[in-house]
Design a protein around this motif. Sequence first.
Motif, short mmCIF file in Angstrom:
data_model
loop_
_atom_site.label_atom_id
_atom_site.label_comp_id
_atom_site.label_asym_id
_atom_site.label_seq_id
_atom_site.Cartn_x
_atom_site.Cartn_y
_atom_site.Cartn_z
N ARG A 1 0.82 -1.21 0.00
CA ARG A 1 0.00 0.00 0.00
C ARG A 1 0.86 1.26 0.00
NH1 ARG A 1 -5.37 -0.39 2.11
NH2 ARG A 1 -6.19 -2.45 1.58
N TRP A 2 1.83 1.29 0.92
CA TRP A 2 2.68 2.46 1.09
C TRP A 2 4.13 2.02 1.08
CZ3 TRP A 2 -1.45 1.68 4.65
CH2 TRP A 2 -2.60 2.43 4.35
N LYS A 3 4.87 2.45 0.08
CA LYS A 3 6.23 1.99 -0.14
C LYS A 3 7.22 2.62 0.86
CE LYS A 3 5.22 -0.70 -3.58
NZ LYS A 3 5.28 -2.17 -3.39
N VAL A 4 8.45 2.11 0.80
CA VAL A 4 9.49 2.55 1.74
C VAL A 4 9.63 4.06 1.75
CG1 VAL A 4 11.97 2.54 2.20
CG2 VAL A 4 10.81 0.39 1.67
N ASP A 5 9.74 4.67 0.56
CA ASP A 5 9.97 6.11 0.51
C ASP A 5 8.78 6.91 1.01
OD1 ASP A 5 12.72 6.64 -0.63
OD2 ASP A 5 11.95 5.22 -2.10
N GLU A 6 7.57 6.40 0.79
CA GLU A 6 6.40 7.08 1.33
C GLU A 6 6.41 7.05 2.86
OE1 GLU A 6 2.53 6.39 -1.06
OE2 GLU A 6 3.78 4.63 -1.48
N ALA A 7 6.76 5.90 3.42
CA ALA A 7 6.81 5.77 4.88
C ALA A 7 7.90 6.66 5.47
CB ALA A 7 7.03 4.31 5.27
N LEU A 8 9.07 6.70 4.82
CA LEU A 8 10.16 7.53 5.32
C LEU A 8 9.84 9.02 5.19
CD1 LEU A 8 13.32 5.57 4.07
CD2 LEU A 8 12.40 5.69 6.40
N ASP A 9 9.17 9.41 4.10
CA ASP A 9 8.76 10.80 3.96
C ASP A 9 7.79 11.20 5.07
OD1 ASP A 9 10.33 11.35 1.74
OD2 ASP A 9 8.74 10.92 0.30
N ALA A 10 6.85 10.30 5.40
CA ALA A 10 5.90 10.59 6.48
C ALA A 10 6.61 10.67 7.81
CB ALA A 10 4.81 9.51 6.52
N ALA A 11 7.62 9.82 8.02
CA ALA A 11 8.39 9.84 9.26
C ALA A 11 9.16 11.16 9.39
CB ALA A 11 9.35 8.65 9.32
N ARG A 12 9.78 11.60 8.27
CA ARG A 12 10.50 12.88 8.29
C ARG A 12 9.53 14.03 8.57
NH1 ARG A 12 15.32 16.20 8.25
NH2 ARG A 12 14.15 18.11 8.58
N ALA A 13 8.33 13.97 7.99
CA ALA A 13 7.33 15.00 8.22
C ALA A 13 6.90 15.03 9.68
CB ALA A 13 6.12 14.78 7.31
N TYR A 14 6.88 13.86 10.33
CA TYR A 14 6.57 13.82 11.76
C TYR A 14 7.61 14.61 12.55
CZ TYR A 14 5.30 12.17 16.40
OH TYR A 14 4.92 12.14 17.71
N PHE A 15 8.88 14.41 12.21
CA PHE A 15 9.95 15.16 12.88
C PHE A 15 9.80 16.66 12.63
CE2 PHE A 15 14.04 17.33 12.31
CZ PHE A 15 14.58 17.21 13.59
N ASP A 16 9.52 17.04 11.37
CA ASP A 16 9.38 18.45 11.04
C ASP A 16 8.26 19.11 11.84
OD1 ASP A 16 11.45 18.33 9.21
OD2 ASP A 16 10.13 17.92 7.51
N LYS A 17 7.17 18.36 12.04
CA LYS A 17 6.01 18.93 12.73
C LYS A 17 6.20 18.97 14.24
CE LYS A 17 1.77 20.52 12.69
NZ LYS A 17 0.59 19.77 12.25
N THR A 18 6.84 17.96 14.80
CA THR A 18 6.90 17.82 16.26
C THR A 18 8.26 18.16 16.86
OG1 THR A 18 7.59 15.49 16.18
CG2 THR A 18 5.21 15.94 16.12
N GLY A 19 9.32 18.10 16.05
CA GLY A 19 10.66 18.26 16.58
C GLY A 19 11.17 17.04 17.33
N ARG A 20 10.41 15.96 17.31
CA ARG A 20 10.78 14.73 18.03
C ARG A 20 11.52 13.80 17.07
NH1 ARG A 20 11.61 13.64 22.28
NH2 ARG A 20 10.34 11.81 22.74
N ARG A 21 12.72 13.39 17.47
CA ARG A 21 13.51 12.50 16.63
C ARG A 21 12.80 11.16 16.45
NH1 ARG A 21 19.71 10.83 18.02
NH2 ARG A 21 18.65 9.83 19.77
N VAL A 22 12.79 10.66 15.24
CA VAL A 22 12.10 9.42 14.87
C VAL A 22 13.02 8.23 15.10
CG1 VAL A 22 11.13 8.14 12.91
CG2 VAL A 22 10.58 10.58 13.23
#
Length: 437
Positions: free
Chosen positions: A314-335
Motif C-alpha cells: 500500500r505504502w512503499k518505503v519512501d512514502e513511509a520515510l517521507d511521512a516519518a520525516r514530516a513527523y519530525f518536522d512537525k513535532t521536533g521529536r527524533r524518529v
Amino acid sequence: MTDQPPVRSTTPRQARPAGAPADTAVRETKPKDTGIRQVRPKTEGWQQAKDESGRPLLQFASPKRGKPPVHLADMTAAERVEKVKELGLPGFRAKQLEKHYFTHYTSDAADMTDLPASGREELVAGMLPPLLTEVRRLETDRGDTIKFLWKLHDGALVESVLMRYPGRITLCVSSQAGCGMNCPFCATGQAGLTRNMSAAEIVEQIVRANALIAAGGLGGKKRDDHSLDRVSNIVFMGMGEPLANYARVMQAVRVMVDKEHGLGMSARGITVSTVGLVPAIKKLADEDIPVTFALSLHAPDDGLRDELIPVNSRWKVDEALDAARAYFDKTGRRVSIEYALIKDMNDHAWRADLLADKLNARGRGWVHVNPIPLNPTPGSIWTASEVPVQNEFVRRLNDAGIPTTLRDTRGKEIDGACGQLVATEEDEVAAAATPVS
C-alpha cells in the motif's frame, strides 16, 4: 538465490531541503549479482492468509464482537462527571474515582472509604468495571522482566511485558488482540486480528503493572537508581498495529499524559510504533502530543519489504520515510527506525548503506536507528544475524552519520521479546480454566 544490491550511483547528489521527497532514482538503479546469500521470507508451521490475487491479506477493520464495558478511562473528564451524576451521585465523586484508579491503582470499592457507603458498590461497578483477568505471569532476568497473559471480557487473549532498566521502568503494551498486518516473521499476526482493544483495556495494562510494582512485585532497584516505582515508559510494541486502532490508542495516550485527570506520564516516554500506515502517521503528527514515533522498517528496499511487511504493497518505503520525516518536522521529536536483523535476509552490508543513503537524503539529525537481533526459533529460517554481521551493519550506519544503537533483547526466554507475543495452545488451556473476573 543470490543477493542483488542496487549499484550505487557515482553521480554527485544535489542538495535538497530537509524533509523534501526523496529522489529514489539516485539510490535504486540496476541491481548487480554479488553472490551473497539471500534468504527469502516464508512462513513456517502456519499458512499466511491471502486475498484472491494471492497477496497477503491485510485486516484494517476490527471484526465485530461484543464491546467491552465502558470504563472511566474511555471517557473524557467531563463525561466522567456526567456519568457519575447519572449514577445518582455528585459530579465531584469522579475526581475521587480518578485518584483511586490512576494514583492508588485500585478498582476495589472496599479501598475507597472516602466514598459514601451507600451506593459505593454501584458507583464503582458503573465506572470501573473489570477489564483484564490475569491468566498467568512469567518472569525472567532475575525478576526484572515479567510477561502477563490477560483474558479480556470476551475471552480474547493479549499479553504485555514489564521491564525494569536502570533509571526507568518500561511496559510494552498491546493495542489489539492479534494483528491484521500479516507479517510472516511475527508470531502475533499468525492468527490474524481478533479485535481492537478499547482505550481502557490499554490503560488497564499500565494500572495493573503499577499496582504490581507498588506491591514490590518487580525486581529490586539498584542502590543508585532513583527512578519512581511506577511505569515511566510505554512502548506500543505488544500485540497489534497501534495505528490501525487509532482513535482508541490516542484516547489511551491522552489518559496517560493527563496530569490532572489521568496517569500524568511524560509524552516523551511514550513510543507509538507502526509498520507504515502513512495516512495515520500524518494524522499522528497533527495531534500536538509529542510522543516518540517509531517506524518498523526492517528493509530499505521495496523488493524485500513487500515480502517482509505486506502493508508495503500500500505504502512503499519512501512514502513511509517521507511521512516519518514530516513527523519530525512537525513535532521536533527524533524518529526511531526499528530494524529486526535477520540472518541472510535483510542484514547485508549493502542494505545498511542503502538505509543510510535514504535517511541522509532526508536531512541530518532527525532519526535514530534501532537494529535488534531477531528472536530466533530453533530450526527456523527466521534467526538472528551473526554478531560480526550485526556489528558491521551498525558500523556502516554510524559511519554514515546515522546515530545507531543495537537494542537490548529482553524476555526471549519467556517468549516475551519483540515479535514473540502470541497466545499458545498452553495459554488457551490456562485461559479456559480461568473465569473472567
